[in-house]
Design a protein around this motif. Structure first.
Motif: not given
Length: 238
Positions: A104, A108, A147-149, A151, A160
């Motif tokens: 993950e 990111n 786009w910043h995250k 999961i 997200h």
């Protein structure tokens, strides 16, 4: 030419040339190990029967990869030029098998790369089009999308971001999707949940099939909490 001379050519010329070429294909790599297999007479004619490669913490075009294990077969290179100190080049496409481990944190860290961020934006444009929105790319150009995250859950990937209009009004953008293979070249995103300007873009689409192209054949796509594992074959072109 004696056997010792041939071995010296392979160890002192070909191996460094191959290492340099491999490193030139990535932005950075923490640990790179590879092994050349084959008879000297084959290798000295520019034919490498097999190369196995293992790397950790590699970055390819801004995409962070925790671990990569690859094996290429029937590789043809410009050995005459390599022996003269020229850069190594592939003379033919190479079929490669292997596996890639993504965490993950890797995804990111990769969101700042155009390779991944554009892929997610293209995905959204495709979803809009399949939901009946005319000219989705033109519509999205009126907004600033980031786009910043990411999961990774055991059953789905959650993305997200934010979308900002011309007046500076900001709203959250979210895509949730499960991942499964339909066949070696088709990846299905199902179920899909999209929340991007829902009043403007009411999307009722529940699944999307993505064609990975003729150069990719996936055997396994395994999504776990915090991890993504892919195993298969691809063609590397010069």
């Amino acid at each position: 030419m004696s056997m010792s001379q041939k071995s010296e050519i392979i160890s002192k010329i070909l191996s460094p040339a191959l290492r340099l070429w491999l490193r030139s294909q990535v932005d950075s790599v923490e640990d790179l190990q590879f092994q050349i297999s084959g008879r000297n007479r084959h290798i000295l004619s520019g034919y490498i029967p097999n190369v196995s490669l293992n790397s950790t913490r590699a970055v390819y075009q801004g995409l962070h990869l925790s671990r990569v294990r690859l094996e290429g077969e029937n590789i043809r290179i410009n050995i005459a030029q390599v022996l003269k100190g020229k850069p190594l080049q592939l003379l033919e496409p190479v079929k490669v098998t292997g596996e890639i481990h993504l965490e993950e944190a890797d995804l990111n860290a990769s969101l700042s790369s155009s390779l991944l961020s554009n892929a997610f934006t293209d995905l959204l444009s495709m979803l809009l089009e399949l939901s009946g929105q005319p000219q989705p790319t033109t519509i999205l150009e009126k907004y600033r999308l980031s786009w910043h995250k990411v999961i990774l859950n055991a059953d789905k990937l959650v993305l997200h971001g934010t979308i900002v209009d011309a007046l500076g009004n900001e709203q959250p953008a979210t895509i949730r999707a499960g991942l499964e293979l339909v066949n070696h070249q088709i990846l299905r995103l199902h179920p899909i949940e999209i929340n991007v300007l829902p009043k403007l873009f009411p999307i009722s689409l529940t699944q999307l099939q993505v064609d990975l192209g003729d150069d990719v054949e996936l055997e396994i796509v395994n999504l776990e909490t915090g991890k993504l594992f892919c195993c298969g074959r691809l063609i590397v072109r010069s």
